[in-house]
Write an enzyme that holds these catalytic residues in place. Structure first.
Site, PDB file in Angstrom:
ATOM      1  N   GLU A 169     -13.084  45.250 -60.908  1.00 14.84           N
ATOM      2  CA  GLU A 169     -13.781  45.470 -59.642  1.00 14.84           C
ATOM      3  C   GLU A 169     -13.247  44.529 -58.570  1.00 14.84           C
ATOM      4  O   GLU A 169     -13.025  43.346 -58.822  1.00 14.84           O
ATOM      5  CB  GLU A 169     -15.287  45.233 -59.811  1.00 14.84           C
ATOM      6  CG  GLU A 169     -16.066  45.266 -58.490  1.00 14.84           C
ATOM      7  CD  GLU A 169     -17.568  45.220 -58.679  1.00 14.84           C
ATOM      8  OE1 GLU A 169     -18.073  46.006 -59.511  1.00 14.84           O
ATOM      9  OE2 GLU A 169     -18.239  44.404 -58.016  1.00 14.84           O
ATOM     10  N   HIS A 209     -23.970  44.934 -54.969  1.00 10.47           N
ATOM     11  CA  HIS A 209     -24.283  43.566 -55.369  1.00 10.47           C
ATOM     12  C   HIS A 209     -25.654  43.149 -54.844  1.00 10.47           C
ATOM     13  O   HIS A 209     -26.167  43.723 -53.892  1.00 10.47           O
ATOM     14  CB  HIS A 209     -23.216  42.608 -54.847  1.00 10.47           C
ATOM     15  CG  HIS A 209     -21.915  42.711 -55.574  1.00 10.47           C
ATOM     16  ND1 HIS A 209     -20.950  41.727 -55.532  1.00 10.47           N
ATOM     17  CD2 HIS A 209     -21.410  43.681 -56.384  1.00 10.47           C
ATOM     18  CE1 HIS A 209     -19.911  42.091 -56.270  1.00 10.47           C
ATOM     19  NE2 HIS A 209     -20.164  43.275 -56.790  1.00 10.47           N
ATOM     20  N   LYS A 221     -31.528  37.754 -51.843  1.00  6.03           N
ATOM     21  CA  LYS A 221     -31.881  37.565 -53.246  1.00  6.03           C
ATOM     22  C   LYS A 221     -33.368  37.806 -53.497  1.00  6.03           C
ATOM     23  O   LYS A 221     -34.227  37.279 -52.802  1.00  6.03           O
ATOM     24  CB  LYS A 221     -31.515  36.148 -53.698  1.00  6.03           C
ATOM     25  CG  LYS A 221     -30.056  35.777 -53.476  1.00  6.03           C
ATOM     26  CD  LYS A 221     -29.116  36.662 -54.265  1.00  6.03           C
ATOM     27  CE  LYS A 221     -27.665  36.247 -54.077  1.00  6.03           C
ATOM     28  NZ  LYS A 221     -26.729  37.109 -54.811  1.00  6.03           N
ATOM     29  N   ASP A 275     -18.222  37.469 -63.348  1.00  4.79           N
ATOM     30  CA  ASP A 275     -18.656  37.896 -62.017  1.00  4.79           C
ATOM     31  C   ASP A 275     -18.161  36.942 -60.929  1.00  4.79           C
ATOM     32  O   ASP A 275     -18.148  35.723 -61.114  1.00  4.79           O
ATOM     33  CB  ASP A 275     -20.184  37.975 -62.000  1.00  4.79           C
ATOM     34  CG  ASP A 275     -20.724  38.761 -60.825  1.00  4.79           C
ATOM     35  OD1 ASP A 275     -19.950  39.505 -60.199  1.00  4.79           O
ATOM     36  OD2 ASP A 275     -21.933  38.644 -60.545  1.00  4.79           O
ATOM     37  N   HIS A 276     -17.768  37.505 -59.811  1.00  2.00           N
ATOM     38  CA  HIS A 276     -17.353  36.742 -58.627  1.00  2.00           C
ATOM     39  C   HIS A 276     -16.331  35.656 -58.968  1.00  2.00           C
ATOM     40  O   HIS A 276     -16.482  34.491 -58.592  1.00  2.00           O
ATOM     41  CB  HIS A 276     -18.575  36.139 -57.927  1.00  2.00           C
ATOM     42  CG  HIS A 276     -19.279  37.130 -57.045  1.00  2.00           C
ATOM     43  ND1 HIS A 276     -18.811  37.488 -55.801  1.00  2.00           N
ATOM     44  CD2 HIS A 276     -20.394  37.861 -57.248  1.00  2.00           C
ATOM     45  CE1 HIS A 276     -19.619  38.391 -55.268  1.00  2.00           C
ATOM     46  NE2 HIS A 276     -20.583  38.642 -56.133  1.00  2.00           N
TER      47      HIS A 276
END
Length: 514
Positions: free
Chosen positions: A291, A365, A333, A182-183
């Protein structure tokens, strides 16, 4: 003490073929303590299953005639004439399991209409996730961590995938799962994830996006001229030739000013994504889900920008699984969406029209706990969407600690308050500690309410790395071992909390169980 998920004092009945002339069978009972019934596997005459000890789980292999028995690292013993090996749930042994049991390997999730990222920062949430996902036609990305999360938790891509492999083995899950690096922000990070066996790459292009705000037209024109002439001519031919009409009814028209602005902001990111795809993704021998993330920006992605990026990627031959735009409002978050719900739905509809036009899914996200926008997401995408969660699984772990060891939670809470300034460097949140109830005034049975209060949730959410890495004067972890111990002893409760909470996410998206 956690044996609810396993069978207490289970005696597995092993039927061994005898070598005698009569070819009879001999039944032997091996009493080995707590065993996970769904973990029973057979391979080339060997039987494998997980057992639960007082402090850790182990793999038991009975029957030494197989390759898997020989390859697994462990301690060999004999019991009533049977050869047995007791093995640690190590990274090395997880490689052996992946080799011999295909359902424990991560795969592409393109066959699923809806996919959900289930970032597990501690490595112990996957059994609960799997129990939930068995009841839904949803593709779970069970291994999902960013470099930032790995750094803050002291784990590696190998650790994350290994923990998931053992959970899949424990639960006997064969529905397929993904593993998302991820990221990721560089070729080196992408290579590391791919070499580890990950099947999804989320490319974070934020370092290549020119986040300009407040520039004059002359400034934009000057920066546009700095783009090489061949690229400028190609962009002008492609985007200034007329109106783009999409199947959804969305119509897009680029003015010269809009083209120059989008080129200045996004062209380097587009070129970077094309390079990564051509050098790392396309040559990979296994199917991957790729992605592109353009959500790490201070301003929302407008439909023109989304189309500008996606059209160039398509024409360069990039096979996109998903795109993560920066939506309007705030996806902070651990709490619900902040913003105008009507505006969100209108803009989501435009973005979905672009995603449908190019044949990929939108990726949402920081999707944890965004219950107010889930209905819009489910309806506008018709369920063809990827939603990422992570921190909310950590918060449910903390909820277990509140219920089973409130004294430990009080320590975590006070530590988080003391280190909030440091934690804010990693995450953008708007929490106000003045709104958090004074813990000294709360009884133990009132602490659970803190996990339903936005500011307290964000306090614990963003300090997870500092909590897990904190050590005392002797160099021993101050909290980490006690956190893992509490969750191990309360494995069933943690799974129950996860099934309920993540299940609420799926229901809010409009998904129905099998």
């Amino acid at each position: 003490m956690g044996c609810e998920k396993a069978h207490s004092s289970v005696g597995w009945r092993w039927v061994a073929q005898r070598d005698e002339m009569d070819g009879g069978k001999e039944e032997m009972m091996l009493n080995i303590g707590c065993a996970y019934p769904n973990s029973l596997h057979e391979k080339d005459g060997s039987v494998l299953f997980l057992i639960r000890g007082e402090r850790e789980k182990r793999l038991v292999v009975i029957g030494d005639g197989s390759e898997v028995f020989r390859e697994l690292e462990g301690t060999v013993s004999s019991n009533e004439g049977l050869r047995m090996k007791i093995c640690d749930l190590s990274v090395a042994n997880s490689h052996v399991i992946r080799k011999h049991f295909p359902h424990t390997r991560p795969v592409s999730l393109r066959k699923f209409k809806t996919t959900v990222g289930l970032g597990d920062r501690l490595g112990v949430a996957s059994p609960g996730h799997i129990e939930l996902m068995k009841g839904y036609d949803v593709g779970p990305v069970l291994a999902q961590q960013s470099i930032r999360e790995l750094t803050l938790t002291g784990r590696t891509f190998e650790d994350v995938l290994s923990d998931v492999v053992w959970a899949v083995f424990q639960e006997g899950y064969s529905g397929g799962f993904g593993a998302d690096g991820d990221h990721l922000k560089s070729m080196e990070e992408v290579k590391l994830a791919l070499d580890t066996g990950y099947t999804m790459i989320t490319l974070d292009c934020s370092e290549h996006i020119n986040n300009i705000t407040g520039l004059s037209k002359d400034d934009v024109d000057r920066m546009y001229i700095e783009i090489d002439k061949g690229t400028r001519e190609r962009l002008e031919r492609r985007f200034l030739s007329g109106e783009f009409k999409l199947e959804s009814g969305l119509k897009l028209m680029f003015s010269p000013e809009a083209l120059r602005l989008n080129a200045v902001i996004y062209q380097k990111a587009i070129d970077f994504a094309i390079d990564v795809f051509c050098e790392m993704i396309k040559p990979c021998p296994r199917e991957l889900d790729f992605e592109m993330s353009i959500d790490e920006t201070p301003t929302p992605t407008d439909p023109l920008a989304h189309f500008f990026v996606s059209l160039q990627l398509r024409e360069a031959g990039v096979d996109l699984y998903s795109v993560a735009p920066r939506f309007c409002g705030e996806f902070q978050k651990g709490i619900d969406y902040i913003g105008n719900l009507g505006q969100f739905r209108r803009e989501l509809k435009a973005h979905q029209g672009i995603a449908s036009h190019f044949g990929y899914r939108l990726s949402v996200h920081s999707g944890s706990d965004k219950f107010s926008v889930f209905p819009s997401i489910g309806e506008e995408t018709k369920g063809h969407v990827h939603v990422k969660t992570a921190g909310t699984n950590w918060l449910e772990a903390v909820r277990v600690i509140i219920h089973r060891d409130p004294g430990l939670y009080r320590e975590l809470h006070m530590f988080a308050l003391e280190h909030l300034t440091e934690a804010r460097r990693y995450y953008h949140v708007t929490l106000d500690i003045s709104r958090i109830p004074d813990m000294l005034t709360l009884r133990d049975d009132e602490l659970d309410g803190l996990m339903n209060q936005d500011d307290a949730r964000q306090l614990i959410h963003i300090t997870y790395g500092l909590i897990l890495q904190e050590k005392d004067e002797s160099g021993a972890y101050r909290f980490r071992d006690r956190i893992y111990r509490c969750l191990y002893e309360n494995e069933t409760l943690y799974s129950e909390f996860l099934r309920k909470h993540i299940g609420n996410h799926l229901k809010a998206l409009g998904l129905e169980g099998r």
